[in-house]
Scaffold this motif. Structure first.
Motif, PDB file in Angstrom:
ATOM      1  N   THR A 121       0.830  -1.210   0.000  1.00  0.00           N
ATOM      2  CA  THR A 121       0.000   0.000   0.000  1.00  0.00           C
ATOM      3  C   THR A 121       0.861   1.256   0.000  1.00  0.00           C
ATOM      4  O   THR A 121       0.580   2.218  -0.735  1.00  0.00           O
ATOM      5  N   TRP A 122       1.925   1.249   0.794  1.00  0.00           N
ATOM      6  CA  TRP A 122       2.751   2.464   0.860  1.00  0.00           C
ATOM      7  C   TRP A 122       3.631   2.619  -0.381  1.00  0.00           C
ATOM      8  O   TRP A 122       3.944   3.753  -0.767  1.00  0.00           O
ATOM      9  N   ILE A 123       3.976   1.529  -1.047  1.00  0.00           N
ATOM     10  CA  ILE A 123       4.650   1.687  -2.347  1.00  0.00           C
ATOM     11  C   ILE A 123       3.687   2.296  -3.352  1.00  0.00           C
ATOM     12  O   ILE A 123       4.071   3.167  -4.142  1.00  0.00           O
ATOM     13  N   GLN A 124       2.434   1.869  -3.320  1.00  0.00           N
ATOM     14  CA  GLN A 124       1.456   2.463  -4.237  1.00  0.00           C
ATOM     15  C   GLN A 124       1.271   3.947  -3.932  1.00  0.00           C
ATOM     16  O   GLN A 124       1.174   4.776  -4.849  1.00  0.00           O
ATOM     17  N   ALA A 125       1.244   4.307  -2.643  1.00  0.00           N
ATOM     18  CA  ALA A 125       1.140   5.725  -2.282  1.00  0.00           C
ATOM     19  C   ALA A 125       2.350   6.499  -2.797  1.00  0.00           C
ATOM     20  O   ALA A 125       2.234   7.650  -3.252  1.00  0.00           O
ATOM     21  N   TYR A 126       3.526   5.896  -2.740  1.00  0.00           N
ATOM     22  CA  TYR A 126       4.732   6.522  -3.280  1.00  0.00           C
ATOM     23  C   TYR A 126       4.617   6.713  -4.781  1.00  0.00           C
ATOM     24  O   TYR A 126       4.977   7.770  -5.324  1.00  0.00           O
ATOM     25  N   ASP A 127       4.106   5.706  -5.478  1.00  0.00           N
ATOM     26  CA  ASP A 127       3.951   5.818  -6.924  1.00  0.00           C
ATOM     27  C   ASP A 127       3.008   6.957  -7.307  1.00  0.00           C
ATOM     28  O   ASP A 127       3.204   7.646  -8.306  1.00  0.00           O
ATOM     29  N   VAL A 128       1.947   7.156  -6.509  1.00  0.00           N
ATOM     30  CA  VAL A 128       0.969   8.194  -6.808  1.00  0.00           C
ATOM     31  C   VAL A 128       1.514   9.581  -6.492  1.00  0.00           C
ATOM     32  O   VAL A 128       1.280  10.544  -7.235  1.00  0.00           O
ATOM     33  N   THR A 129       2.250   9.702  -5.390  1.00  0.00           N
ATOM     34  CA  THR A 129       2.646  11.027  -4.902  1.00  0.00           C
ATOM     35  C   THR A 129       4.109  11.363  -5.114  1.00  0.00           C
ATOM     36  O   THR A 129       4.470  12.542  -5.150  1.00  0.00           O
ATOM     37  N   GLY A 130       4.972  10.350  -5.209  1.00  0.00           N
ATOM     38  CA  GLY A 130       6.407  10.600  -5.234  1.00  0.00           C
ATOM     39  C   GLY A 130       6.983  10.952  -3.880  1.00  0.00           C
ATOM     40  O   GLY A 130       8.162  11.297  -3.776  1.00  0.00           O
ATOM     41  N   ASP A 131       6.197  10.825  -2.823  1.00  0.00           N
ATOM     42  CA  ASP A 131       6.630  11.196  -1.471  1.00  0.00           C
ATOM     43  C   ASP A 131       7.468  10.056  -0.882  1.00  0.00           C
ATOM     44  O   ASP A 131       6.965   8.952  -0.623  1.00  0.00           O
ATOM     45  N   ALA A 132       8.735  10.318  -0.619  1.00  0.00           N
ATOM     46  CA  ALA A 132       9.680   9.281  -0.222  1.00  0.00           C
ATOM     47  C   ALA A 132       9.392   8.679   1.146  1.00  0.00           C
ATOM     48  O   ALA A 132       9.855   7.579   1.441  1.00  0.00           O
ATOM     49  N   ARG A 133       8.630   9.340   1.998  1.00  0.00           N
ATOM     50  CA  ARG A 133       8.343   8.769   3.326  1.00  0.00           C
ATOM     51  C   ARG A 133       7.543   7.476   3.184  1.00  0.00           C
ATOM     52  O   ARG A 133       7.689   6.553   4.000  1.00  0.00           O
ATOM     53  N   TYR A 134       6.706   7.388   2.151  1.00  0.00           N
ATOM     54  CA  TYR A 134       5.947   6.161   1.931  1.00  0.00           C
ATOM     55  C   TYR A 134       6.885   5.018   1.534  1.00  0.00           C
ATOM     56  O   TYR A 134       6.732   3.883   1.997  1.00  0.00           O
ATOM     57  N   LEU A 135       7.850   5.308   0.700  1.00  0.00           N
ATOM     58  CA  LEU A 135       8.795   4.283   0.287  1.00  0.00           C
ATOM     59  C   LEU A 135       9.657   3.841   1.463  1.00  0.00           C
ATOM     60  O   LEU A 135       9.950   2.644   1.625  1.00  0.00           O
ATOM     61  N   ARG A 136      10.040   4.775   2.287  1.00  0.00           N
ATOM     62  CA  ARG A 136      10.837   4.417   3.465  1.00  0.00           C
ATOM     63  C   ARG A 136      10.061   3.496   4.397  1.00  0.00           C
ATOM     64  O   ARG A 136      10.624   2.563   4.990  1.00  0.00           O
ATOM     65  N   MET A 137       8.765   3.731   4.545  1.00  0.00           N
ATOM     66  CA  MET A 137       7.959   2.839   5.384  1.00  0.00           C
ATOM     67  C   MET A 137       7.882   1.451   4.765  1.00  0.00           C
ATOM     68  O   MET A 137       7.964   0.436   5.482  1.00  0.00           O
ATOM     69  N   ALA A 138       7.749   1.373   3.462  1.00  0.00           N
ATOM     70  CA  ALA A 138       7.705   0.067   2.804  1.00  0.00           C
ATOM     71  C   ALA A 138       8.997  -0.705   3.038  1.00  0.00           C
ATOM     72  O   ALA A 138       8.986  -1.933   3.224  1.00  0.00           O
ATOM     73  N   VAL A 139      10.115   0.004   3.039  1.00  0.00           N
ATOM     74  CA  VAL A 139      11.401  -0.646   3.316  1.00  0.00           C
ATOM     75  C   VAL A 139      11.421  -1.206   4.733  1.00  0.00           C
ATOM     76  O   VAL A 139      11.869  -2.344   4.976  1.00  0.00           O
ATOM     77  N   LYS A 140      10.930  -0.450   5.699  1.00  0.00           N
ATOM     78  CA  LYS A 140      10.885  -0.931   7.090  1.00  0.00           C
ATOM     79  C   LYS A 140      10.041  -2.201   7.194  1.00  0.00           C
ATOM     80  O   LYS A 140      10.405  -3.157   7.890  1.00  0.00           O
ATOM     81  N   ILE A 141       8.908  -2.199   6.511  1.00  0.00           N
ATOM     82  CA  ILE A 141       8.025  -3.359   6.564  1.00  0.00           C
ATOM     83  C   ILE A 141       8.692  -4.570   5.906  1.00  0.00           C
ATOM     84  O   ILE A 141       8.606  -5.701   6.415  1.00  0.00           O
ATOM     85  N   ALA A 142       9.363  -4.340   4.801  1.00  0.00           N
ATOM     86  CA  ALA A 142      10.042  -5.444   4.115  1.00  0.00           C
ATOM     87  C   ALA A 142      11.183  -6.006   4.955  1.00  0.00           C
ATOM     88  O   ALA A 142      11.415  -7.224   4.976  1.00  0.00           O
ATOM     89  N   GLU A 143      11.902  -5.145   5.655  1.00  0.00           N
ATOM     90  CA  GLU A 143      12.969  -5.625   6.543  1.00  0.00           C
ATOM     91  C   GLU A 143      12.381  -6.471   7.669  1.00  0.00           C
ATOM     92  O   GLU A 143      12.935  -7.512   8.046  1.00  0.00           O
ATOM     93  N   PHE A 144      11.276  -6.009   8.207  1.00  0.00           N
ATOM     94  CA  PHE A 144      10.576  -6.777   9.236  1.00  0.00           C
ATOM     95  C   PHE A 144      10.183  -8.149   8.691  1.00  0.00           C
ATOM     96  O   PHE A 144      10.405  -9.187   9.335  1.00  0.00           O
ATOM     97  N   THR A 145       9.611  -8.182   7.512  1.00  0.00           N
ATOM     98  CA  THR A 145       9.173  -9.443   6.903  1.00  0.00           C
ATOM     99  C   THR A 145      10.347 -10.380   6.673  1.00  0.00           C
ATOM    100  O   THR A 145      10.258 -11.594   6.917  1.00  0.00           O
ATOM    101  N   ASN A 146      11.450  -9.829   6.223  1.00  0.00           N
ATOM    102  CA  ASN A 146      12.621 -10.659   5.941  1.00  0.00           C
ATOM    103  C   ASN A 146      13.109 -11.403   7.172  1.00  0.00           C
ATOM    104  O   ASN A 146      13.734 -12.467   7.072  1.00  0.00           O
ATOM    105  N   GLY A 147      12.809 -10.865   8.336  1.00  0.00           N
ATOM    106  CA  GLY A 147      13.203 -11.526   9.570  1.00  0.00           C
ATOM    107  C   GLY A 147      12.473 -12.840   9.805  1.00  0.00           C
ATOM    108  O   GLY A 147      12.859 -13.610  10.690  1.00  0.00           O
ATOM    109  N   TYR A 148      11.434 -13.097   9.026  1.00  0.00           N
ATOM    110  CA  TYR A 148      10.680 -14.346   9.175  1.00  0.00           C
ATOM    111  C   TYR A 148      10.956 -15.313   8.026  1.00  0.00           C
ATOM    112  O   TYR A 148      10.223 -16.273   7.827  1.00  0.00           O
ATOM    113  N   TRP A 149      12.012 -15.069   7.288  1.00  0.00           N
ATOM    114  CA  TRP A 149      12.520 -16.028   6.304  1.00  0.00           C
ATOM    115  C   TRP A 149      13.524 -16.933   7.009  1.00  0.00           C
ATOM    116  O   TRP A 149      14.392 -16.458   7.741  1.00  0.00           O
TER     117      TRP A 149
END
Length: 643
Positions: free
Chosen positions: A146-174
């Motif tokens: 969702t936050w990557i999509q928000a980044y695509d619509v707005t170009g606002d980097a804070r959304y992309l940064r949040m997506a990175v945090k979520i992905a790092e969290f997810t990677n911890g369960y691999w």
């Protein structure tokens, strides 16, 4: 004519555009624009479909209905956490596809209010750990997308940064259990298709948006290799739900969203790598679904869509996820078969799964049964909206014209002699060049023996581009004769403009001499004046928790002297009555904390003192203990009057 529609049931405020591209470097802006173009598979001049303006108008009407369920205080759609992420992602798709930017403030509102920590039950059944994460790993991933999509619509980097945090969290369960893969939950009990399909798409999207990335690409490639070899893709090219304890496919239900995520994951990783086998696999998975594996008579069908079953709140939203990624595949490949499939879904939904209030149901081909009715709520709205969005051509037409009616499902309870008058407002919305006014002609028709005044007229709208549609209304008075038979009667409106724009809408007038309905059914809807944030999970079920409520309106005949209602209700309820829908008096209340339905009973309420000047009365149900989430639940309602 007034400039803004006043549809009571559609409560979303049409608010202004927020600042875009805040603090984003020019290179990042360019990158976001490039990614958006790649995803859209942009086709330029001469390829706009003839019905493009209609597709835009349908999507706008459906998006407005969806956003009427958005809770601006809690900044979500009550009361589902992952479903809220997907609904907001769908609105992001809508804005990106059509250019309409009215709902950017809601994205920002959710991002600001809901990124913190919350106890269990506040915004989800689970405790939320901050940054949109919880023990449900797949829920966290939905928010990442969702936050990557928000980044695509707005170009606002804070959304992309949040997506990175979520992905790092997810990677911890691999981990290496079953040779790899991400666990479905923090307890590490299940490795399944949805969590890993999400992970592939999420990591590939990050790679395609983070300049110079290698880390996310490596993770996405490893996740795809593991998923493709896991056995979850069966011999028919369909994706089973997950793995059993011995790391083999469990052969469980093929859900449309798992199939869609597999298509979307392969496609986004193909963008990252250029590997033709990935694009070929995406097409093979899509073909397996649309060639009959997940369709009935050419219409996408969930396993629980049969007339003897009911989809739960999760499955209500699955088909839209498949369409989101099939849209991506259709845009990318420009294959006629995918475009035709998308068009078929959108047309079928609008013709067979669309009611007078512009709500879209869970069964896209329509169909209902007494015990398992076709359900309409914000989840089904978001799902079907994805199909309408997919039908919008790229680039989207700048001009569009839509129409709605308010009230969309009015009730008339006729007097014994004489006629009853009803006001219906035809609402119009338009987009177009700011230099060109739209003169819309409105034509309204009623059943034989009824009259409409005025039956035709014009509304002049002054568009200002397509980022903010402009609105107007055309009120008409409908006269219903005393001889009108009980049942549903359509008052139809058609709006047209010289530029070739046209749109139809209807008001489904219910004529009734008695009030008797189960909640959670189509029979309830004409009486439900304001649903607010209430929910219905099936037949004989409507409830309102916390600060939410729902209101029924009973328009008794003009010669009514006395009236009363009987409401079958339980749990922690407050019932209030009103003569105007604004000023309320408590007429029944549960003073004890009851959460098990043990107080279920018929509450008889004398409505005589609450008959308004027009003889209408209102009943509002809410929560007597809003802190614990067990508000009033209504099963059945009857009401009667005397002359």
């Amino acid at each position: 004519m007034s400039a803004v529609p006043t549809r009571r049931r559609v409560r979303a405020a049409l608010v202004g555009l927020v600042a875009m591209l805040v603090g984003l470097a020019p290179a990042a802006v360019a990158h976001a624009q490039t990614v958006g173009t790649q995803r859209a598979g942009v086709q330029r001049a001469g390829t706009e479909a003839a019905d493009g303006p209609t597709a835009v108008a349908r999507a706008r009407v459906a998006a407005d209905v969806l956003m009427s369920s958005y809770d601006p205080e809690k900044a979500w759609f009550p009361s589902s956490w992952w479903n809220s992420a997907v609904a907001l992602q769908t609105i992001g798709d809508y804005m990106q596809r059509t250019g309409d930017r009215r709902y950017l403030p809601q994205l920002d509102n959710t991002f600001r209010k809901d990124q913190g920590k919350f106890p269990a039950g506040e915004l989800s059944g689970d405790e939320l750990w901050g940054n949109f994460t919880s023990r449900a790993i797949d829920d966290s991933e939905w928010w990442g997308l969702t936050w990557i999509q928000a980044y695509d619509v707005t170009g606002d980097a804070r959304y992309l940064r949040m997506a990175v945090k979520i992905a790092e969290f997810t990677n911890g369960y691999w981990d290496d259990t079953c040779g790899g893969g991400v666990w479905w939950n923090a307890e590490r009990t299940y490795k399944n298709a949805v969590t890993n399909g999400l992970y592939i798409r999420l990591t590939a999207e990050l790679h395609n948006r983070v300049p110079g990335d290698k880390r996310w690409l490596a993770r996405s490639q490893a996740a795809w290799d593991w998923f493709a070899g896991s056995g979850m893709i069966n011999s028919s090219g369909l994706v089973n739900d997950g793995l059993n304890d011995d790391c083999h496919s469990n052969g469980q239900t093929v859900w449309t969203y798992n199939q869609g995520l597999a298509v979307g994951g392969a496609l986004e990783l193909w963008r990252a790598t250029g590997d033709p086998t990935l694009l070929s696999t995406a097409r093979r998975l899509a073909d397996a679904a649309i060639d009959g594996g997940l369709t009935t008579d050419g219409v996408l069908t969930e396993a629980c869509d049969t007339l003897d079953r009911t989809c739960d709140d999760n499955a209500k939203q699955f088909k839209g996820i498949f369409l989101r990624y099939l849209m991506d595949l259709a845009d990318t490949t420009r294959a006629d078969r995918y475009k035709a499939f998308v068009a078929r879904q959108a047309e079928t939904i609008w013709a067979q799964d669309h009611d007078a209030a512009d709500r879209l149901g869970t069964r896209w081909a329509g169909g209902t049964s007494t015990d398992h009715p076709n359900v309409f709520d914000w989840r089904t709205q978001a799902s079907a909206l994805s199909a309408l969005i997919a039908a919008v051509p790229v680039p989207a037409p700048k001009r569009s014209l839509a129409a709605t009616t308010s009230p969309a499902q009015p009730v008339v309870m006729p007097v014994g002699n004489g006629s009853t008058k009803l006001t219906v407002n035809v609402g119009l919305s338009a987009t177009g060049p700011a230099s060109e006014q739209v003169t819309a002609r409105v034509t309204v028709r009623a059943p034989d023996g009824w009259t409409v005044s005025p039956a035709s007229g014009t509304v002049v709208l002054s568009p200002r581009g397509n980022t903010h549609p402009v609105y107007g209304t055309f009120p008409v008075q409908v006269t219903v004769p005393a001889t009108a038979e009980d049942g549903h009667h359509d008052v139809t409106a058609t709006v047209t403009a010289d530029s070739g724009l046209s749109f139809g809408t209807r008001s489904e007038v219910t004529v009734a001499h008695k009030i008797d309905f189960d909640t959670g059914t189509a029979a309830e809807m004409p009486w439900l004046w304001d649903a607010d944030g209430s929910q219905s999970n099936g037949v004989q079920n409507r409830f309102a928790d916390g600060n939410h409520y729902f209101v029924y309106r009973f328009p008794f005949p003009a010669d009514t002297v006395t009236a009363r209602a009987t409401v079958t209700i339980d749990n922690e309820y407050v019932v209030e009555a009103s003569s105007d829908g604004e000023h309320w008096t408590t007429v029944a209340k549960e003073a004890q904390r009851v959460t098990d339905g043990s107080n279920k009973a018929d509450q008889v309420i004398d409505l005589t003192a609450y008959l308004g000047p027009d003889k209408a009365t209102y009943l509002r149900v809410s929560d007597s203990f809003p802190d614990d989430g067990w508000g009033g639940r209504v099963y059945h309602v009857t009401a009667a009057s005397t002359e």
